[in-house]
Scaffold this active site. Structure first.
Site, PDB file in Angstrom:
ATOM      1  N   ASN A  17     100.789  45.689  71.071  1.00 55.66           N
ATOM      2  CA  ASN A  17      99.562  45.910  70.301  1.00 55.66           C
ATOM      3  C   ASN A  17      98.850  44.561  70.205  1.00 55.66           C
ATOM      4  OD1 ASN A  17      97.835  47.732  68.804  1.00 55.66           O
ATOM      5  ND2 ASN A  17      98.418  46.596  66.978  1.00 55.66           N
ATOM      6  N   LYS A  18      97.695  44.578  69.569  1.00 59.49           N
ATOM      7  CA  LYS A  18      96.862  43.365  69.484  1.00 59.49           C
ATOM      8  C   LYS A  18      97.668  42.152  69.030  1.00 59.49           C
ATOM      9  CE  LYS A  18      93.503  42.975  70.480  1.00 59.49           C
ATOM     10  NZ  LYS A  18      93.193  42.447  71.829  1.00 59.49           N
TER      11      LYS A  18
ATOM     12  N   ASP B 237      99.104  49.855  72.124  1.00 61.76           N
ATOM     13  CA  ASP B 237      98.515  49.928  73.466  1.00 61.76           C
ATOM     14  C   ASP B 237      99.498  50.474  74.487  1.00 61.76           C
ATOM     15  OD1 ASP B 237      96.994  47.648  71.939  1.00 61.76           O
ATOM     16  OD2 ASP B 237      95.676  48.462  73.475  1.00 61.76           O
TER      17      ASP B 237
ATOM     18  N   GLN C  15      88.272  42.157  65.880  1.00 64.03           N
ATOM     19  CA  GLN C  15      88.112  43.613  65.827  1.00 64.03           C
ATOM     20  C   GLN C  15      88.306  44.128  64.397  1.00 64.03           C
ATOM     21  OE1 GLN C  15      89.942  41.996  68.086  1.00 64.03           O
ATOM     22  NE2 GLN C  15      89.959  43.022  70.065  1.00 64.03           N
TER      23      GLN C  15
ATOM     24  N   ARG D 261      86.639  49.553  73.759  1.00 61.00           N
ATOM     25  CA  ARG D 261      87.970  48.950  73.693  1.00 61.00           C
ATOM     26  C   ARG D 261      88.837  49.816  72.795  1.00 61.00           C
ATOM     27  NH1 ARG D 261      88.132  49.094  68.806  1.00 61.00           N
ATOM     28  NH2 ARG D 261      90.095  47.971  68.962  1.00 61.00           N
ATOM     29  N   GLY D 262      90.135  49.488  72.762  1.00 63.71           N
ATOM     30  CA  GLY D 262      91.080  50.363  72.068  1.00 63.71           C
ATOM     31  C   GLY D 262      91.704  51.284  73.108  1.00 63.71           C
ATOM     32  N   ALA D 263      93.032  51.442  73.028  1.00 66.77           N
ATOM     33  CA  ALA D 263      93.753  52.120  74.117  1.00 66.77           C
ATOM     34  C   ALA D 263      93.206  53.522  74.446  1.00 66.77           C
ATOM     35  CB  ALA D 263      95.242  52.165  73.771  1.00 66.77           C
TER      36      ALA D 263
HETATM   37  O1  MRU Z   1      91.631  44.377  72.951  1.00 63.47           O
HETATM   38  P1  MRU Z   1      91.430  45.697  72.256  1.00 63.47           P
HETATM   39  O2  MRU Z   1      90.387  45.642  71.174  1.00 63.47           O
HETATM   40  O3  MRU Z   1      91.212  46.814  73.218  1.00 63.47           O
HETATM   41  O4  MRU Z   1      92.823  45.955  71.539  1.00 63.47           O
HETATM   42  C1  MRU Z   1      93.017  47.145  70.829  1.00 63.47           C
HETATM   43  C2  MRU Z   1      94.273  47.204  70.074  1.00 63.47           C
HETATM   44  O5  MRU Z   1      95.179  46.410  70.214  1.00 63.47           O
HETATM   45  C3  MRU Z   1      94.439  48.382  69.176  1.00 63.47           C
HETATM   46  O6  MRU Z   1      95.160  48.048  68.031  1.00 63.47           O
HETATM   47  C4  MRU Z   1      95.201  49.440  69.979  1.00 63.47           C
HETATM   48  O7  MRU Z   1      94.531  49.729  71.176  1.00 63.47           O
HETATM   49  C5  MRU Z   1      95.396  50.663  69.241  1.00 63.47           C
HETATM   50  S1  MRU Z   1      93.921  51.565  69.239  1.00 63.47           S
HETATM   51  C6  MRU Z   1      94.097  53.114  68.705  1.00 63.47           C
END
Ligand code: MRU
Length: 399
Positions: free
Chosen positions: A256-257, A246, A205, A50-52
């Site tokens: 973002n999250k 994201d 997270q 996970r994470g963009a």
């Molecule tokens: O649902 P996730 O864990 O994939 O969400 C991730 C986020 O929102 C991060 O803050 C975002 O992707 C930035 S990661 C470099």
């Protein structure tokens, strides 16, 4: 202890996609091996990766995996291959909707396929090109994170008290991280006094991954629940907020999250600078404003209860034999009361469990949007590998 010793998030090995299973961190450092592109899709959807930027890399590797396995069954790259490859790319690109990195990197590999077909290359040659391109995606991401980390660190000249949300760390990227990349670079330069880590409900997270990364890297930090952020800001305990992203629209609106938007408003109230750290691959100039971003809504079970993973040793050979009997045909569901679930599997000499404990009323209805959009007016600046820019500079600098 240093960021450089953190494990890699995702990699290619033995013609398969390997990744640290982030659903099991920090209690288990399990490696998940995907041998099919469908496995990669499941890993993306279940947040094993996970994470963009990390899901962007997973998408690219997923295409390469298909090209080097099922794709090799075609004799040429003629129509049948192309139809199948386009549909695999669509499935991978659509595995999660909000982070632009996923569709961007899948489309990057799609372009390699289309060019190879136009040049009438063989499936074998294309497979090598896809693997090489996926590796380039990962190398470029790490380089961008290190560069933006240094640009971000240069914004601070004395020991700083940071607050961050979710995990925009090494685990959210191929390595080093975005928001945490800034913090790691600042830490190396002696500029980090403290980092407040938002727990980041519902999937935690922050509590599971960011807290773990910062401890691992030796960065001074404390975990707080999301609803404590306003308190620490009000107490003067935060100098700057740095979060990841994201998808960032042409006008600077940033997905973002979930919870990021609220933080940005509280930061403004307290005159605390609010930075978004992201590589150029997270900017989406095709979207003019945040209202156009599709927000992923996830399963309500993420709110209804908590998931815990771990291992245990059976207390006696008899109990061990009883568990072995239960799981003779693969991981088994343990019967639990009140809607709780527990799956048990063999792990080495002991057993592994994945448990979901419901801690809300039986028929509760939940709403679980995974992201929110922070309007550009709350963002002090965007920290990128091309420098620190304002919303007004996005169209020019990210073109
Ligand atoms: O649902 P996730 O864990 O994939 O969400 C991730 C986020 O929102 C991060 O803050 C975002 O992707 C930035 S990661 C470099």
């Amino acid at each position: 202890m240093s960021v450089e010793q953190l494990p890699r998030t995702i990699w290619w090995e033995d013609n398969a996609v390997h990744m640290i299973d982030q659903t099991r961190l920090p209690l288990q450092g399990d490696v998940l091996v995907c041998n099919t592109y469908e496995g990669v899709i499941i890993a993306i959807q279940t947040l094993a990766v996970r994470g963009a930027p990390a899901i962007g890399a997973a998408g690219a590797l997923g295409v390469a995996l298909w090209g080097s396995t099922e794709g090799m069954q075609f004799e040429t790259l003629a129509d049948e291959y192309l139809v199948a490859a386009q549909s695999i790319c669509d499935e991978l690109a659509d595995a999660r909707p909000t982070a632009v990195n996923l569709s961007r990197e899948v489309n990057r590999l799609r372009a390699v396929i289309e060019k190879a077909a136009a040049e009438e290359l063989s499936p074998e040659t294309l497979s090598e090109l896809l693997i090489a391109e996926a590796h380039k995606v990962m190398e470029e991401d790490e380089a961008a994170n290190r560069a933006l980390g240094d640009y971000g660190a240069a914004l601070f000249d004395s020991p700083t008290k940071f607050l961050t949300h979710c995990n925009a760390g090494s685990l959210a990227t191929t390595f080093y991280g975005t928001a945490l990349g800034v913090i790691y670079s600042a830490h190396t330069q002696g500029k980090v006094e403290h980092v407040w880590v938002d727990e980041t409900r519902p999937v935690n997270q922050g509590g599971r991954l960011t807290a773990w990364e910062l401890l691992f890297a030796g960065v001074p930090s404390q975990l707080i629940c999301d609803n404590m952020a306003a308190f620490v800001m009000g107490e003067g305990l935060v100098d700057a907020i740095v979060v990841g992203a994201d998808r960032i629209c042409a006008n600077g609106d940033t997905a973002n999250k979930i919870g990021t938007y609220g933080l940005a408003i509280i930061a403004k109230e307290h005159d605390i600078p609010f930075y978004v750290a992201a590589p150029s691959t997270t900017f989406d100039l095709e979207l003019t404003e945040g209202k156009q971003i599709e927000i992923e809504v996830r399963d309500q079970r993420e709110i209804e209860g908590i998931t815990v993973s771990g291992t245990f040793d059976a207390p006696s050979p008899e109990i061990s034999a009883a568990f072995d009997k239960m799981i003779a045909e693969g991981p088994a569901e343990m019967p639990l009361s009140k809607g709780h679930h527990m799956t048990i599997a063999r792990k080495g000499g002991g057993f592994a469990f994945d448990a979901w404990f419901k801690n809300t009323p039986t028929h509760v209805q939940c709403f679980n949007p995974a992201f929110d959009v922070t309007p550009a007016k709350y963002v002090t600046a965007y920290i990128t590998e091309r420098g620190v820019i304002t919303a007004g500079e996005i169209k020019e600098k990210m073109a």
